[in-house]
Design a protein around this motif. Sequence first.
Motif, PDB file in Angstrom:
ATOM      1  N   ASN A 159     -21.288   0.978  15.047  1.00 48.66           N
ATOM      2  CA  ASN A 159     -20.016   1.565  14.608  1.00 48.66           C
ATOM      3  C   ASN A 159     -19.826   1.393  13.112  1.00 48.66           C
ATOM      4  O   ASN A 159     -20.226   0.377  12.542  1.00 48.66           O
ATOM      5  CB  ASN A 159     -18.841   0.883  15.324  1.00 48.66           C
ATOM      6  CG  ASN A 159     -18.779   1.210  16.798  1.00 48.66           C
ATOM      7  OD1 ASN A 159     -18.522   2.344  17.178  1.00 48.66           O
ATOM      8  ND2 ASN A 159     -19.019   0.212  17.649  1.00 48.66           N
ATOM      9  N   VAL A 160     -19.231   2.415  12.501  1.00 46.37           N
ATOM     10  CA  VAL A 160     -18.755   2.289  11.127  1.00 46.37           C
ATOM     11  C   VAL A 160     -17.314   1.786  11.215  1.00 46.37           C
ATOM     12  O   VAL A 160     -16.431   2.480  11.721  1.00 46.37           O
ATOM     13  CB  VAL A 160     -18.803   3.638  10.383  1.00 46.37           C
ATOM     14  CG1 VAL A 160     -18.172   3.499   9.002  1.00 46.37           C
ATOM     15  CG2 VAL A 160     -20.225   4.137  10.270  1.00 46.37           C
ATOM     16  N   LYS A 161     -17.083   0.569  10.737  1.00 39.43           N
ATOM     17  CA  LYS A 161     -15.765  -0.053  10.867  1.00 39.43           C
ATOM     18  C   LYS A 161     -14.915   0.307   9.648  1.00 39.43           C
ATOM     19  O   LYS A 161     -14.780  -0.484   8.709  1.00 39.43           O
ATOM     20  CB  LYS A 161     -15.915  -1.560  11.027  1.00 39.43           C
ATOM     21  CG  LYS A 161     -16.692  -1.944  12.292  1.00 39.43           C
ATOM     22  CD  LYS A 161     -16.859  -3.446  12.417  1.00 39.43           C
ATOM     23  CE  LYS A 161     -17.617  -3.790  13.699  1.00 39.43           C
ATOM     24  NZ  LYS A 161     -17.814  -5.246  13.855  1.00 39.43           N
ATOM     25  N   GLY A 177     -12.187  -2.335   4.829  1.00 37.62           N
ATOM     26  CA  GLY A 177     -11.486  -2.152   6.099  1.00 37.62           C
ATOM     27  C   GLY A 177     -10.446  -3.195   6.438  1.00 37.62           C
ATOM     28  O   GLY A 177      -9.801  -3.104   7.480  1.00 37.62           O
ATOM     29  N   THR A 178     -10.270  -4.202   5.576  1.00 36.42           N
ATOM     30  CA  THR A 178      -9.271  -5.241   5.840  1.00 36.42           C
ATOM     31  C   THR A 178      -8.363  -5.428   4.627  1.00 36.42           C
ATOM     32  O   THR A 178      -8.752  -5.130   3.501  1.00 36.42           O
ATOM     33  CB  THR A 178      -9.938  -6.603   6.160  1.00 36.42           C
ATOM     34  OG1 THR A 178     -10.692  -7.029   5.015  1.00 36.42           O
ATOM     35  CG2 THR A 178     -10.852  -6.492   7.365  1.00 36.42           C
ATOM     36  N   ILE A 179      -7.161  -5.929   4.859  1.00 43.43           N
ATOM     37  CA  ILE A 179      -6.247  -6.249   3.760  1.00 43.43           C
ATOM     38  C   ILE A 179      -6.464  -7.707   3.386  1.00 43.43           C
ATOM     39  O   ILE A 179      -6.377  -8.600   4.237  1.00 43.43           O
ATOM     40  CB  ILE A 179      -4.782  -5.993   4.162  1.00 43.43           C
ATOM     41  CG1 ILE A 179      -4.537  -4.485   4.288  1.00 43.43           C
ATOM     42  CG2 ILE A 179      -3.822  -6.585   3.134  1.00 43.43           C
ATOM     43  CD1 ILE A 179      -3.142  -4.107   4.711  1.00 43.43           C
ATOM     44  N   VAL A 180      -6.767  -7.955   2.110  1.00 38.47           N
ATOM     45  CA  VAL A 180      -7.060  -9.308   1.658  1.00 38.47           C
ATOM     46  C   VAL A 180      -5.852  -9.976   0.999  1.00 38.47           C
ATOM     47  O   VAL A 180      -5.784 -11.196   0.927  1.00 38.47           O
ATOM     48  CB  VAL A 180      -8.272  -9.325   0.693  1.00 38.47           C
ATOM     49  CG1 VAL A 180      -9.527  -8.879   1.422  1.00 38.47           C
ATOM     50  CG2 VAL A 180      -8.017  -8.467  -0.542  1.00 38.47           C
ATOM     51  N   GLU A 181      -4.901  -9.161   0.519  1.00 41.09           N
ATOM     52  CA  GLU A 181      -3.699  -9.735  -0.087  1.00 41.09           C
ATOM     53  C   GLU A 181      -2.562  -8.725  -0.044  1.00 41.09           C
ATOM     54  O   GLU A 181      -2.769  -7.529  -0.222  1.00 41.09           O
ATOM     55  CB  GLU A 181      -3.967 -10.145  -1.536  1.00 41.09           C
ATOM     56  CG  GLU A 181      -2.815 -10.896  -2.181  1.00 41.09           C
ATOM     57  CD  GLU A 181      -3.159 -11.544  -3.513  1.00 41.09           C
ATOM     58  OE1 GLU A 181      -2.259 -12.135  -4.134  1.00 41.09           O
ATOM     59  OE2 GLU A 181      -4.339 -11.482  -3.943  1.00 41.09           O
ATOM     60  N   LEU A 182      -1.353  -9.241   0.218  1.00 44.43           N
ATOM     61  CA  LEU A 182      -0.156  -8.399   0.236  1.00 44.43           C
ATOM     62  C   LEU A 182       0.982  -9.199  -0.383  1.00 44.43           C
ATOM     63  O   LEU A 182       1.276 -10.308   0.067  1.00 44.43           O
ATOM     64  CB  LEU A 182       0.193  -7.990   1.680  1.00 44.43           C
ATOM     65  CG  LEU A 182       1.180  -6.834   1.862  1.00 44.43           C
ATOM     66  CD1 LEU A 182       1.036  -6.227   3.256  1.00 44.43           C
ATOM     67  CD2 LEU A 182       2.624  -7.263   1.678  1.00 44.43           C
ATOM     68  N   ALA A 183       1.582  -8.633  -1.421  1.00 47.01           N
ATOM     69  CA  ALA A 183       2.645  -9.354  -2.133  1.00 47.01           C
ATOM     70  C   ALA A 183       3.556  -8.352  -2.829  1.00 47.01           C
ATOM     71  O   ALA A 183       3.225  -7.167  -2.946  1.00 47.01           O
ATOM     72  CB  ALA A 183       2.044 -10.319  -3.145  1.00 47.01           C
ATOM     73  N   ASP A 184       4.717  -8.850  -3.284  1.00 51.40           N
ATOM     74  CA  ASP A 184       5.565  -7.970  -4.078  1.00 51.40           C
ATOM     75  C   ASP A 184       4.867  -7.687  -5.405  1.00 51.40           C
ATOM     76  O   ASP A 184       4.046  -8.482  -5.873  1.00 51.40           O
ATOM     77  CB  ASP A 184       6.948  -8.594  -4.296  1.00 51.40           C
ATOM     78  CG  ASP A 184       6.899  -9.842  -5.166  1.00 51.40           C
ATOM     79  OD1 ASP A 184       7.021  -9.712  -6.395  1.00 51.40           O
ATOM     80  OD2 ASP A 184       6.708 -10.945  -4.617  1.00 51.40           O
ATOM     81  N   LYS A 185       5.205  -6.564  -5.973  1.00 46.32           N
ATOM     82  CA  LYS A 185       4.503  -6.063  -7.163  1.00 46.32           C
ATOM     83  C   LYS A 185       4.469  -7.088  -8.296  1.00 46.32           C
ATOM     84  O   LYS A 185       3.406  -7.337  -8.881  1.00 46.32           O
ATOM     85  CB  LYS A 185       5.201  -4.776  -7.622  1.00 46.32           C
ATOM     86  CG  LYS A 185       4.751  -4.235  -8.951  1.00 46.32           C
ATOM     87  CD  LYS A 185       5.481  -2.948  -9.297  1.00 46.32           C
ATOM     88  CE  LYS A 185       6.963  -3.110  -9.437  1.00 46.32           C
ATOM     89  NZ  LYS A 185       7.638  -1.863  -9.803  1.00 46.32           N
ATOM     90  N   LYS A 186       5.597  -7.700  -8.570  1.00 48.48           N
ATOM     91  CA  LYS A 186       5.681  -8.625  -9.705  1.00 48.48           C
ATOM     92  C   LYS A 186       4.744  -9.821  -9.512  1.00 48.48           C
ATOM     93  O   LYS A 186       4.003 -10.204 -10.417  1.00 48.48           O
ATOM     94  CB  LYS A 186       7.130  -9.096  -9.861  1.00 48.48           C
ATOM     95  CG  LYS A 186       7.382  -9.896 -11.119  1.00 48.48           C
ATOM     96  CD  LYS A 186       8.860 -10.224 -11.264  1.00 48.48           C
ATOM     97  CE  LYS A 186       9.119 -11.050 -12.522  1.00 48.48           C
ATOM     98  NZ  LYS A 186      10.555 -11.399 -12.663  1.00 48.48           N
ATOM     99  N   SER A 187       4.766 -10.399  -8.309  1.00 46.67           N
ATOM    100  CA  SER A 187       3.931 -11.577  -8.033  1.00 46.67           C
ATOM    101  C   SER A 187       2.458 -11.239  -8.086  1.00 46.67           C
ATOM    102  O   SER A 187       1.647 -11.993  -8.630  1.00 46.67           O
ATOM    103  CB  SER A 187       4.276 -12.154  -6.654  1.00 46.67           C
ATOM    104  OG  SER A 187       5.615 -12.548  -6.583  1.00 46.67           O
ATOM    105  N   LEU A 188       2.103 -10.081  -7.521  1.00 43.23           N
ATOM    106  CA  LEU A 188       0.694  -9.714  -7.435  1.00 43.23           C
ATOM    107  C   LEU A 188       0.085  -9.488  -8.810  1.00 43.23           C
ATOM    108  O   LEU A 188      -1.013  -9.965  -9.096  1.00 43.23           O
ATOM    109  CB  LEU A 188       0.522  -8.462  -6.575  1.00 43.23           C
ATOM    110  CG  LEU A 188      -0.934  -8.121  -6.285  1.00 43.23           C
ATOM    111  CD1 LEU A 188      -1.318  -8.578  -4.881  1.00 43.23           C
ATOM    112  CD2 LEU A 188      -1.210  -6.638  -6.411  1.00 43.23           C
TER     113      LEU A 188
END
Length: 321
Positions: A28-30, A232-243
């Motif tokens: 499979n292509v993941k 294929g995966t999310i490695v980080e999620l944050a508010d714009k200012k923090s990121l």
Amino acid sequence: MKQSLVEIKDLKKYYPIKKGVFSRTVGNVKAVDGLNFTIYKGETLGLVGESGCGKSTTGRAILQLQPPTNGEVLYGGENLVGMNHKGLRKVRRDMQMVFQDPYASLDPRLTVGEIISEPLEIHKICSGKEKDYRVEELLDLVGLNNYHAKRYPHEFSGGQRQRVGIARALALNPKFIVADEPVSALDVSIQSQIVNLFQDLQERLDLTYLFIAHDLSVVKHISDRVAVMYLGTIVELADKKSLFKDPLHPYTQALLSAVPVPNLNVKRERIMLKGDVPSPSNPPSGCAFHTRCSACMDICKTVKPEFKEMDGRSVACHLYN
């Protein structure tokens, strides 16, 4: 309290690899491999990453344009995955998409008026004079004139065509719009106009966006929160200012180090990633980024890091576990 509009739980989209005379599945292509995140009402969530990381597939899977292999997409508490055609037809009035290429997403055989009014006819919203008034209203909303309704897509510039695509998406008064790299095919001079249009429409119509892009400056301008995607995966999620001020994941740090700094007095060290992006048909064990990461530890090679929340942001990295 923020009100969630769309919830994504363990979303996966695999494409089978077939070989041989009998077309047997050998792998499979993941493209999307286990996403978990929430989009809140009234916000713009930016989704960024390298080409081929699964951003567009994520947007299409959320809208069920490409049915997911596994997982849940909750909208208003209802799971859209596996929902029948009749149920999806109702939901699609609330969820629309603006496509990347304004040259390919508009039917060249139809006039602009016919393109914009097509959703109104399919969902039996209005007809006759009422439909014409609605088309005129939508054209005005996106900065075009009423006489444009009688023209064909080839008579317009790229920016004007994208405005037509936005007008079509707004025809059914949606609450949620997936914008799939809506400015990447446009001239730089036009990009800011379209991004500003998205922001104006959000204010006027109380819209919620999933804004997919690879241009970090655009994402920084329009987004409230940013999700960084890799293989294929999310490695980080944050508010714009923090990121942008303090990226945690090594991949996010490398991405932001490549953004040009307008202030010549500010020196930023460029982080050069080693090697190439692994194939989604054969992703590395453990952390998908460990083959290119300068902070790689032994645990990274065997154990997949948990995507967990810390201090109001989420990150998938053993450095913080």
